[in-house]
Design a protein around this motif. Structure first.
Motif, PDB file in Angstrom:
ATOM      1  N   SER A  11       4.456  12.616  -5.172  1.00 33.05           N
ATOM      2  CA  SER A  11       3.877  11.314  -5.500  1.00 33.05           C
ATOM      3  C   SER A  11       3.453  10.611  -4.214  1.00 33.05           C
ATOM      4  CB  SER A  11       4.904  10.460  -6.245  1.00 33.05           C
ATOM      5  OG  SER A  11       5.987  10.157  -5.379  1.00 33.05           O
ATOM      6  N   ASP A  12       2.628   9.583  -4.368  1.00 32.74           N
ATOM      7  CA  ASP A  12       2.261   8.778  -3.199  1.00 32.74           C
ATOM      8  C   ASP A  12       3.497   8.153  -2.567  1.00 32.74           C
ATOM      9  OD1 ASP A  12      -0.425   9.334  -3.464  1.00 32.74           O
ATOM     10  OD2 ASP A  12      -0.895   7.480  -4.530  1.00 32.74           O
ATOM     11  N   GLU A  13       4.434   7.718  -3.405  1.00 31.55           N
ATOM     12  CA  GLU A  13       5.651   7.103  -2.887  1.00 31.55           C
ATOM     13  C   GLU A  13       6.444   8.089  -2.038  1.00 31.55           C
ATOM     14  OE1 GLU A  13       4.399   4.761  -6.454  1.00 31.55           O
ATOM     15  OE2 GLU A  13       4.544   6.893  -5.985  1.00 31.55           O
ATOM     16  N   ALA A  14       6.496   9.358  -2.474  1.00 30.44           N
ATOM     17  CA  ALA A  14       7.217  10.375  -1.702  1.00 30.44           C
ATOM     18  C   ALA A  14       6.495  10.678  -0.394  1.00 30.44           C
ATOM     19  CB  ALA A  14       7.379  11.645  -2.529  1.00 30.44           C
ATOM     20  N   LEU A  15       5.169  10.678  -0.435  1.00 26.92           N
ATOM     21  CA  LEU A  15       4.396  10.909   0.791  1.00 26.92           C
ATOM     22  C   LEU A  15       4.688   9.807   1.813  1.00 26.92           C
ATOM     23  CD1 LEU A  15       2.105  12.855   1.895  1.00 26.92           C
ATOM     24  CD2 LEU A  15       0.522  11.021   1.296  1.00 26.92           C
ATOM     25  N   LEU A  16       4.726   8.569   1.333  1.00 24.45           N
ATOM     26  CA  LEU A  16       5.015   7.451   2.235  1.00 24.45           C
ATOM     27  C   LEU A  16       6.437   7.531   2.772  1.00 24.45           C
ATOM     28  CD1 LEU A  16       3.319   4.453   0.369  1.00 24.45           C
ATOM     29  CD2 LEU A  16       2.389   5.859   2.210  1.00 24.45           C
ATOM     30  N   ALA A  17       7.376   7.901   1.910  1.00 22.49           N
ATOM     31  CA  ALA A  17       8.772   8.013   2.355  1.00 22.49           C
ATOM     32  C   ALA A  17       8.905   9.073   3.437  1.00 22.49           C
ATOM     33  CB  ALA A  17       9.670   8.340   1.165  1.00 22.49           C
ATOM     34  N   PHE A  18       8.202  10.201   3.278  1.00 28.53           N
ATOM     35  CA  PHE A  18       8.228  11.249   4.298  1.00 28.53           C
ATOM     36  C   PHE A  18       7.611  10.739   5.598  1.00 28.53           C
ATOM     37  CE2 PHE A  18       6.357  15.326   6.036  1.00 28.53           C
ATOM     38  CZ  PHE A  18       7.563  15.827   6.491  1.00 28.53           C
ATOM     39  N   GLY A  19       6.467  10.053   5.485  1.00 31.61           N
ATOM     40  CA  GLY A  19       5.793   9.535   6.677  1.00 31.61           C
ATOM     41  C   GLY A  19       6.654   8.554   7.460  1.00 31.61           C
ATOM     42  N   ARG A  20       7.467   7.772   6.757  1.00 31.12           N
ATOM     43  CA  ARG A  20       8.298   6.764   7.437  1.00 31.12           C
ATOM     44  C   ARG A  20       9.405   7.391   8.281  1.00 31.12           C
ATOM     45  NH1 ARG A  20       7.526   3.782   2.349  1.00 31.12           N
ATOM     46  NH2 ARG A  20       6.010   2.124   2.812  1.00 31.12           N
ATOM     47  N   HIS A  21       9.697   8.677   8.063  1.00 30.97           N
ATOM     48  CA  HIS A  21      10.645   9.354   8.952  1.00 30.97           C
ATOM     49  C   HIS A  21      10.117   9.406  10.391  1.00 30.97           C
ATOM     50  CE1 HIS A  21      13.717  10.723   6.169  1.00 30.97           C
ATOM     51  NE2 HIS A  21      12.775  11.081   5.325  1.00 30.97           N
ATOM     52  N   PHE A  22       8.802   9.299  10.554  1.00 31.32           N
ATOM     53  CA  PHE A  22       8.176   9.438  11.868  1.00 31.32           C
ATOM     54  C   PHE A  22       7.820   8.102  12.490  1.00 31.32           C
ATOM     55  CE2 PHE A  22       7.328  13.194   9.328  1.00 31.32           C
ATOM     56  CZ  PHE A  22       7.808  14.194  10.158  1.00 31.32           C
ATOM     57  N   GLY A  23       7.930   7.003  11.729  1.00 33.36           N
ATOM     58  CA  GLY A  23       7.628   5.691  12.275  1.00 33.36           C
ATOM     59  C   GLY A  23       7.017   4.772  11.244  1.00 33.36           C
ATOM     60  N   GLU A  24       6.609   3.626  11.716  1.00 36.26           N
ATOM     61  CA  GLU A  24       5.944   2.641  10.848  1.00 36.26           C
ATOM     62  C   GLU A  24       4.596   3.202  10.406  1.00 36.26           C
ATOM     63  OE1 GLU A  24       4.153  -1.918  11.247  1.00 36.26           O
ATOM     64  OE2 GLU A  24       5.417  -1.077  12.838  1.00 36.26           O
ATOM     65  N   LEU A  25       4.161   2.832   9.195  1.00 39.87           N
ATOM     66  CA  LEU A  25       2.896   3.322   8.662  1.00 39.87           C
ATOM     67  C   LEU A  25       1.819   2.238   8.770  1.00 39.87           C
ATOM     68  CD1 LEU A  25       4.168   5.183   5.472  1.00 39.87           C
ATOM     69  CD2 LEU A  25       3.845   6.089   7.789  1.00 39.87           C
ATOM     70  N   GLU A  26       0.611   2.671   9.080  1.00 38.44           N
ATOM     71  CA  GLU A  26      -0.505   1.733   9.178  1.00 38.44           C
ATOM     72  C   GLU A  26      -0.941   1.253   7.793  1.00 38.44           C
ATOM     73  OE1 GLU A  26      -2.816   3.577  13.109  1.00 38.44           O
ATOM     74  OE2 GLU A  26      -3.839   3.482  11.172  1.00 38.44           O
ATOM     75  N   VAL A  27      -1.517   0.064   7.775  1.00 35.88           N
ATOM     76  CA  VAL A  27      -2.261  -0.433   6.617  1.00 35.88           C
ATOM     77  C   VAL A  27      -3.704  -0.579   7.072  1.00 35.88           C
ATOM     78  CG1 VAL A  27      -2.600  -2.367   5.036  1.00 35.88           C
ATOM     79  CG2 VAL A  27      -0.282  -1.597   5.587  1.00 35.88           C
ATOM     80  N   PHE A  28      -4.615   0.096   6.390  1.00 34.32           N
ATOM     81  CA  PHE A  28      -6.024   0.074   6.779  1.00 34.32           C
ATOM     82  C   PHE A  28      -6.553  -1.355   6.710  1.00 34.32           C
ATOM     83  CE2 PHE A  28     -10.590   1.400   5.918  1.00 34.32           C
ATOM     84  CZ  PHE A  28     -10.797   1.882   7.195  1.00 34.32           C
ATOM     85  N   HIS A  29      -7.397  -1.727   7.680  1.00 29.73           N
ATOM     86  CA  HIS A  29      -7.821  -3.120   7.817  1.00 29.73           C
ATOM     87  C   HIS A  29      -8.956  -3.509   6.880  1.00 29.73           C
ATOM     88  CE1 HIS A  29     -10.571  -0.846  10.345  1.00 29.73           C
ATOM     89  NE2 HIS A  29     -11.399  -1.859  10.326  1.00 29.73           N
ATOM     90  N   GLN A  30      -9.589  -2.545   6.218  1.00 31.07           N
ATOM     91  CA  GLN A  30     -10.647  -2.843   5.258  1.00 31.07           C
ATOM     92  C   GLN A  30     -10.117  -2.735   3.835  1.00 31.07           C
ATOM     93  OE1 GLN A  30     -13.635   0.149   6.570  1.00 31.07           O
ATOM     94  NE2 GLN A  30     -15.101  -1.450   6.068  1.00 31.07           N
ATOM     95  N   ASP A  31     -10.686  -3.556   2.927  1.00 32.05           N
ATOM     96  CA  ASP A  31     -10.341  -3.407   1.513  1.00 32.05           C
ATOM     97  C   ASP A  31     -10.880  -2.087   0.967  1.00 32.05           C
ATOM     98  OD1 ASP A  31      -9.067  -5.840   1.491  1.00 32.05           O
ATOM     99  OD2 ASP A  31     -10.842  -6.948   0.827  1.00 32.05           O
ATOM    100  N   ILE A  32     -12.070  -1.712   1.404  1.00 31.23           N
ATOM    101  CA  ILE A  32     -12.685  -0.463   0.958  1.00 31.23           C
ATOM    102  C   ILE A  32     -11.818   0.720   1.415  1.00 31.23           C
ATOM    103  CG2 ILE A  32     -14.134  -0.224   3.038  1.00 31.23           C
ATOM    104  CD1 ILE A  32     -16.372   0.816   1.280  1.00 31.23           C
TER     105      ILE A  32
END
Length: 248
Positions: A11-32
């Motif tokens: 799931s997307d949630e699992a992908l994010l949880a895995f990514g957070r093991h490596f550090g903070e995750l970016e939020v893209f600056h555009q709405d698009i």
């Protein structure tokens, strides 16, 4: 530099949880392109969040198509991305391969004249350069203010390995220190053409639910063309940078 995890129907949630093991995750600056449901998900997709195939002339598709040129994620940030995770939710049978170049190997192989051109120099990385390459949805004043141009060394040192590599991102590079616009563009074009050599490249042919993790500090990547009438849904999350780029 690139790790492949086959057959990961996460799931997307699992992908994010895995990514957070490596550090903070970016939020893209555009709405698009940014997911409306989970802002840390960057949707490299020709299908909208309601499951509808987008028209080839959709602004999202115009922007995504620029990824066919070599680039490294978030090089336009003051502290560029450490790495990226990409999940192939739906993949195309033909085209849509992701090519990764080993930029340490590229630097070692540069002809002497090109090596002299990049050593000790900085290139400018401007997100808005995308809008000069192709007519895209204009940035809002707020989006532009969030992401001003930055200057990065063209030869960088990896903060963990100490290895030197070429650091350019041609879709964002619009200027080179000490060069006029024509000379800067010509240099970036020469470097981009040099990267495009199979001896430096790993070419990933996607299968459903592959997940790739790569290091943005020593690689660049691009996608090969694919038929826009075929569904392609790729969800990326990006590990935020911790340090400014150090020149080698």
């Amino acid at each position: 530099m690139v790790l492949v995890f086959p057959d990961q129907p996460v799931s997307d949630e699992a992908l994010l949880a895995f990514g957070r093991h490596f550090g903070e995750l970016e939020v893209f600056h555009q709405d698009i392109i940014r997911s409306k449901r989970l802002p840390e998900i960057f949707r490299v997709s020709n299908v909208d969040e309601d499951g509808n195939l987008m028209a080839p002339n959709d602004p999202v598709q115009h922007q995504i198509s620029l990824a066919r040129r070599w680039h490294t994620d978030s090089s336009y940030r003051e502290k560029p991305s450490v790495g990226s995770l990409l999940h192939g939710v739906e993949v195309t049978e033909e085209g849509g391969e992701t090519m990764f170049a080993n930029m340490a190997a590229v630097l070692r192989a540069l002809p002497a004249d090109l090596r002299r051109e990049v050593e000790g120099r900085r290139a400018r990385h401007d997100f808005e350069n995308l809008h000069r390459l192709k007519p895209l949805k204009p940035l809002t004043d707020e989006e532009r203010a969030r992401m001003p141009p930055v200057w990065q060394p063209m030869v960088r040192r990896h903060p963990e390995t100490g290895q030197a590599s070429l650091y350019i991102s041609p879709i964002y590079n619009d200027a080179v220190e000490g060069m006029d616009p024509q000379g800067a563009a010509a240099l970036v074009e020469r470097l981009e053409a040099f990267i495009d050599d199979e001896r430096f490249i790993y070419r990933h042919r996607w299968r459903p639910h592959d997940v790739l993790l790569w290091d943005n500090r020593c690689t660049t990547h691009r996608v090969t063309p694919y038929n826009p009438a075929h569904r392609r849904i790729m969800h990326r999350t990006t590990i935020a940078g911790r340090d400014r780029v150090e020149a080698a």
